[in-house]
Each structure stands twice: as structure tokens, then as C-alpha cells.
Motif scaffolding. Structure first.
Motif, PDB file in Angstrom:
ATOM      1  N   ASP A 193       0.888  -1.154   0.000  1.00  0.00           N
ATOM      2  CA  ASP A 193       0.000   0.000   0.000  1.00  0.00           C
ATOM      3  C   ASP A 193       0.929   1.207   0.000  1.00  0.00           C
ATOM      4  OD1 ASP A 193      -2.098   1.767   0.195  1.00  0.00           O
ATOM      5  OD2 ASP A 193      -2.464   1.386   2.323  1.00  0.00           O
ATOM      6  N   ALA A 194       1.316   1.644  -1.208  1.00  0.00           N
ATOM      7  CA  ALA A 194       2.395   2.623  -1.317  1.00  0.00           C
ATOM      8  C   ALA A 194       2.177   3.541  -2.505  1.00  0.00           C
ATOM      9  CB  ALA A 194       3.727   1.887  -1.479  1.00  0.00           C
ATOM     10  N   ASP A 195       2.849   4.671  -2.454  1.00  0.00           N
ATOM     11  CA  ASP A 195       2.875   5.631  -3.548  1.00  0.00           C
ATOM     12  C   ASP A 195       3.974   5.190  -4.511  1.00  0.00           C
ATOM     13  OD1 ASP A 195       3.748   7.871  -5.142  1.00  0.00           O
ATOM     14  OD2 ASP A 195       2.661   9.192  -3.790  1.00  0.00           O
ATOM     15  N   TYR A 196       3.581   4.780  -5.692  1.00  0.00           N
ATOM     16  CA  TYR A 196       4.522   4.248  -6.675  1.00  0.00           C
ATOM     17  C   TYR A 196       5.695   5.201  -6.928  1.00  0.00           C
ATOM     18  CZ  TYR A 196       6.388   2.709 -11.159  1.00  0.00           C
ATOM     19  OH  TYR A 196       7.235   2.330 -12.160  1.00  0.00           O
ATOM     20  N   ALA A 197       5.393   6.472  -7.134  1.00  0.00           N
ATOM     21  CA  ALA A 197       6.454   7.445  -7.435  1.00  0.00           C
ATOM     22  C   ALA A 197       7.443   7.561  -6.282  1.00  0.00           C
ATOM     23  CB  ALA A 197       5.850   8.807  -7.754  1.00  0.00           C
ATOM     24  N   ARG A 198       6.952   7.489  -5.050  1.00  0.00           N
ATOM     25  CA  ARG A 198       7.856   7.599  -3.890  1.00  0.00           C
ATOM     26  C   ARG A 198       8.706   6.328  -3.730  1.00  0.00           C
ATOM     27  NH1 ARG A 198       5.879  11.868  -4.871  1.00  0.00           N
ATOM     28  NH2 ARG A 198       7.841  11.789  -5.977  1.00  0.00           N
ATOM     29  N   ILE A 199       8.155   5.178  -4.047  1.00  0.00           N
ATOM     30  CA  ILE A 199       8.935   3.936  -3.977  1.00  0.00           C
ATOM     31  C   ILE A 199      10.037   3.969  -5.030  1.00  0.00           C
ATOM     32  CG2 ILE A 199       8.866   1.419  -4.192  1.00  0.00           C
ATOM     33  CD1 ILE A 199       7.574   2.586  -1.606  1.00  0.00           C
ATOM     34  N   VAL A 200       9.718   4.455  -6.220  1.00  0.00           N
ATOM     35  CA  VAL A 200      10.736   4.614  -7.260  1.00  0.00           C
ATOM     36  C   VAL A 200      11.805   5.599  -6.793  1.00  0.00           C
ATOM     37  CG1 VAL A 200      11.153   5.499  -9.596  1.00  0.00           C
ATOM     38  CG2 VAL A 200       9.220   3.960  -9.157  1.00  0.00           C
ATOM     39  N   GLN A 201      11.385   6.683  -6.164  1.00  0.00           N
ATOM     40  CA  GLN A 201      12.328   7.683  -5.655  1.00  0.00           C
ATOM     41  C   GLN A 201      13.253   7.080  -4.594  1.00  0.00           C
ATOM     42  OE1 GLN A 201      10.331  11.107  -4.025  1.00  0.00           O
ATOM     43  NE2 GLN A 201      12.175  12.364  -4.087  1.00  0.00           N
ATOM     44  N   ILE A 202      12.720   6.261  -3.719  1.00  0.00           N
ATOM     45  CA  ILE A 202      13.523   5.598  -2.687  1.00  0.00           C
ATOM     46  C   ILE A 202      14.580   4.714  -3.342  1.00  0.00           C
ATOM     47  CG2 ILE A 202      13.414   3.769  -0.930  1.00  0.00           C
ATOM     48  CD1 ILE A 202      10.597   4.991  -0.196  1.00  0.00           C
ATOM     49  N   ALA A 203      14.146   3.834  -4.246  1.00  0.00           N
ATOM     50  CA  ALA A 203      15.075   2.900  -4.888  1.00  0.00           C
ATOM     51  C   ALA A 203      16.104   3.637  -5.737  1.00  0.00           C
ATOM     52  CB  ALA A 203      14.300   1.893  -5.734  1.00  0.00           C
ATOM     53  N   SER A 204      15.661   4.627  -6.502  1.00  0.00           N
ATOM     54  CA  SER A 204      16.609   5.311  -7.380  1.00  0.00           C
ATOM     55  C   SER A 204      17.632   6.114  -6.582  1.00  0.00           C
ATOM     56  CB  SER A 204      15.890   6.189  -8.399  1.00  0.00           C
ATOM     57  OG  SER A 204      15.201   7.232  -7.776  1.00  0.00           O
ATOM     58  N   ASN A 205      17.225   6.706  -5.471  1.00  0.00           N
ATOM     59  CA  ASN A 205      18.170   7.447  -4.652  1.00  0.00           C
ATOM     60  C   ASN A 205      19.239   6.518  -4.079  1.00  0.00           C
ATOM     61  OD1 ASN A 205      19.185   8.562  -1.953  1.00  0.00           O
ATOM     62  ND2 ASN A 205      18.290  10.357  -2.937  1.00  0.00           N
ATOM     63  N   LEU A 206      18.825   5.376  -3.567  1.00  0.00           N
ATOM     64  CA  LEU A 206      19.795   4.429  -3.009  1.00  0.00           C
ATOM     65  C   LEU A 206      20.725   3.887  -4.098  1.00  0.00           C
ATOM     66  CD1 LEU A 206      17.541   2.510  -0.471  1.00  0.00           C
ATOM     67  CD2 LEU A 206      19.323   4.197   0.045  1.00  0.00           C
ATOM     68  N   LEU A 207      20.172   3.598  -5.271  1.00  0.00           N
ATOM     69  CA  LEU A 207      21.002   3.110  -6.372  1.00  0.00           C
ATOM     70  C   LEU A 207      21.961   4.185  -6.876  1.00  0.00           C
ATOM     71  CD1 LEU A 207      18.353   1.009  -8.302  1.00  0.00           C
ATOM     72  CD2 LEU A 207      20.401   0.118  -7.148  1.00  0.00           C
ATOM     73  N   ASN A 208      21.490   5.425  -6.979  1.00  0.00           N
ATOM     74  CA  ASN A 208      22.362   6.518  -7.412  1.00  0.00           C
ATOM     75  C   ASN A 208      23.503   6.738  -6.427  1.00  0.00           C
ATOM     76  OD1 ASN A 208      21.085   7.170  -9.839  1.00  0.00           O
ATOM     77  ND2 ASN A 208      19.654   8.553  -8.844  1.00  0.00           N
ATOM     78  N   ASN A 209      23.198   6.701  -5.133  1.00  0.00           N
ATOM     79  CA  ASN A 209      24.255   6.843  -4.133  1.00  0.00           C
ATOM     80  C   ASN A 209      25.277   5.721  -4.253  1.00  0.00           C
ATOM     81  OD1 ASN A 209      23.280   9.189  -3.022  1.00  0.00           O
ATOM     82  ND2 ASN A 209      22.553   8.250  -1.138  1.00  0.00           N
ATOM     83  N   ALA A 210      24.787   4.503  -4.401  1.00  0.00           N
ATOM     84  CA  ALA A 210      25.697   3.365  -4.515  1.00  0.00           C
ATOM     85  C   ALA A 210      26.610   3.535  -5.726  1.00  0.00           C
ATOM     86  CB  ALA A 210      24.905   2.063  -4.615  1.00  0.00           C
ATOM     87  N   ALA A 211      26.038   3.951  -6.853  1.00  0.00           N
ATOM     88  CA  ALA A 211      26.842   4.148  -8.061  1.00  0.00           C
ATOM     89  C   ALA A 211      27.836   5.287  -7.889  1.00  0.00           C
ATOM     90  CB  ALA A 211      25.926   4.415  -9.257  1.00  0.00           C
ATOM     91  N   LYS A 212      27.408   6.358  -7.221  1.00  0.00           N
ATOM     92  CA  LYS A 212      28.261   7.532  -7.034  1.00  0.00           C
ATOM     93  C   LYS A 212      29.492   7.202  -6.175  1.00  0.00           C
ATOM     94  CE  LYS A 212      26.408  10.932  -4.657  1.00  0.00           C
ATOM     95  NZ  LYS A 212      25.782  12.207  -4.216  1.00  0.00           N
ATOM     96  N   TYR A 213      29.317   6.330  -5.191  1.00  0.00           N
ATOM     97  CA  TYR A 213      30.401   6.014  -4.262  1.00  0.00           C
ATOM     98  C   TYR A 213      31.143   4.725  -4.605  1.00  0.00           C
ATOM     99  CZ  TYR A 213      28.803   9.820  -1.290  1.00  0.00           C
ATOM    100  OH  TYR A 213      28.473  11.059  -0.795  1.00  0.00           O
ATOM    101  N   THR A 214      30.837   4.129  -5.757  1.00  0.00           N
ATOM    102  CA  THR A 214      31.504   2.902  -6.190  1.00  0.00           C
ATOM    103  C   THR A 214      32.386   3.211  -7.393  1.00  0.00           C
ATOM    104  OG1 THR A 214      29.670   1.551  -5.413  1.00  0.00           O
ATOM    105  CG2 THR A 214      31.144   0.532  -7.007  1.00  0.00           C
ATOM    106  N   PRO A 215      33.674   2.912  -7.292  1.00  0.00           N
ATOM    107  CA  PRO A 215      34.562   3.207  -8.424  1.00  0.00           C
ATOM    108  C   PRO A 215      34.272   2.305  -9.622  1.00  0.00           C
ATOM    109  CG  PRO A 215      35.764   2.069  -6.682  1.00  0.00           C
ATOM    110  CD  PRO A 215      34.375   2.329  -6.163  1.00  0.00           C
ATOM    111  N   ALA A 216      34.772   2.710 -10.774  1.00  0.00           N
ATOM    112  CA  ALA A 216      34.623   1.916 -11.999  1.00  0.00           C
ATOM    113  C   ALA A 216      35.105   0.496 -11.736  1.00  0.00           C
ATOM    114  CB  ALA A 216      35.418   2.554 -13.132  1.00  0.00           C
ATOM    115  N   GLY A 217      34.359  -0.469 -12.246  1.00  0.00           N
ATOM    116  CA  GLY A 217      34.704  -1.871 -12.052  1.00  0.00           C
ATOM    117  C   GLY A 217      34.094  -2.472 -10.805  1.00  0.00           C
ATOM    118  N   GLY A 218      33.466  -1.627  -9.966  1.00  0.00           N
ATOM    119  CA  GLY A 218      32.825  -2.129  -8.750  1.00  0.00           C
ATOM    120  C   GLY A 218      31.456  -2.710  -9.062  1.00  0.00           C
TER     121      GLY A 218
END
Length: 131
Positions: A13-38
Motif C-alpha cells: 500500500d504505497a505511492d509508486y512514485a515515492r517507492i521509485v524515488q527511494i530505490a533510485s536514490n539508493l542506487l544513485n548513491n551506490a553508483a556515485k560512491y563505487t569506483p569503476a569496475g565495482g
């Protein structure tokens, strides 16, 4: 990016756009702090009536002195060379608030400097809300 996602439907029972925002923010952070090849890994499963979403990376990790503050507004982890990352430091604070508004919890499950981090989101499934 490695995906480990359940093939069974998960009802929230969730707001689809907010769930996408949660996942994309966590994925973007992970990508930002992971060097190439990680590696960045997204895992989604249901455990005891809760949808668990984990984002794990093999990035720079979070220093021990920052782990208690990482969800604070404007908190940022510096690059290994001491430079500040791009962004305002509001992403994880926002994610935490959005998860809480959905009746869930956000946690830093594990982080080791130089080895990466694992963030976990737990959201109640519809079955858990009815029970």
C-alpha cells in the motif's frame, strides 16, 4: 548492476512514485560512491510479511564516525582524497522520511570503509497490514 529480485508479486500500500524515488536514490548513491569496475547489487524479497529491499555496493564505504549521522540532513561522506561529493546531502534523509511515511524502516545494515555499504529498506506488505 546485479539484480536479485523475487519473481513473486509483492503487494504494497504505497505511492509508486515515492517507492521509485527511494530505490533510485539508493542506487544513485551506490553508483556515485563505487569506483569503476565495482558492483552494485539490488536485492528484493519478502521476509515475514515485510518487503525487504537492499542496495549493496563495493564502494568506498562509510567511515565509522559518519555512520551514526549518515541519515541526517546535509550529511555527506567525503571522497578518499578529501573532496566533498556532488549533491546537497539530503538524499538519505529524504529516503528515510519517505520510508517512514510508508510504515517502514531504513537502516545501514553494514558499511566497511574500502569495502562498501549495504542499505536496507523494510516496508509492510499488504498481507502484513491486513494481519
Amino acid at each position: 548492476l546485479v539484480l536479485d529480485i523475487t519473481d513473486q508479486p509483492v503487494w504494497l500500500d504505497a505511492d509508486y512514485a515515492r517507492i521509485v524515488q527511494i530505490a533510485s536514490n539508493l542506487l544513485n548513491n551506490a553508483a556515485k560512491y563505487t569506483p569503476a569496475g565495482g558492483e552494485v547489487r539490488l536485492t528484493a524479497r519478502v521476509v515475514d510479511g515485510w518487503a525487504e529491499i537492499e542496495v549493496a555496493d563495493t564502494g568506498i564505504g562509510i567511515p565509522a564516525d559518519m555512520q551514526a549521522r549518515i541519515f541526517d540532513l546535509f550529511a555527506q561522506v567525503k571522497k578518499p582524497n578529501g573532496d566533498q561529493q556532488d549533491g546537497l546531502g539530503i538524499g538519505l534523509a529524504l529516503v528515510r522520511q519517505l520510508v517512514a511515511l510508508h510504515g517502514g524502516a531504513l537502516s545501514l545494515k553494514r558499511s566497511v570503509p574500502g569495502e562498501g555499504s549495504i542499505f536496507q529498506v523494510r516496508l509492510p506488505t499488504v498481507e502484513a497490514l491486513v494481519a
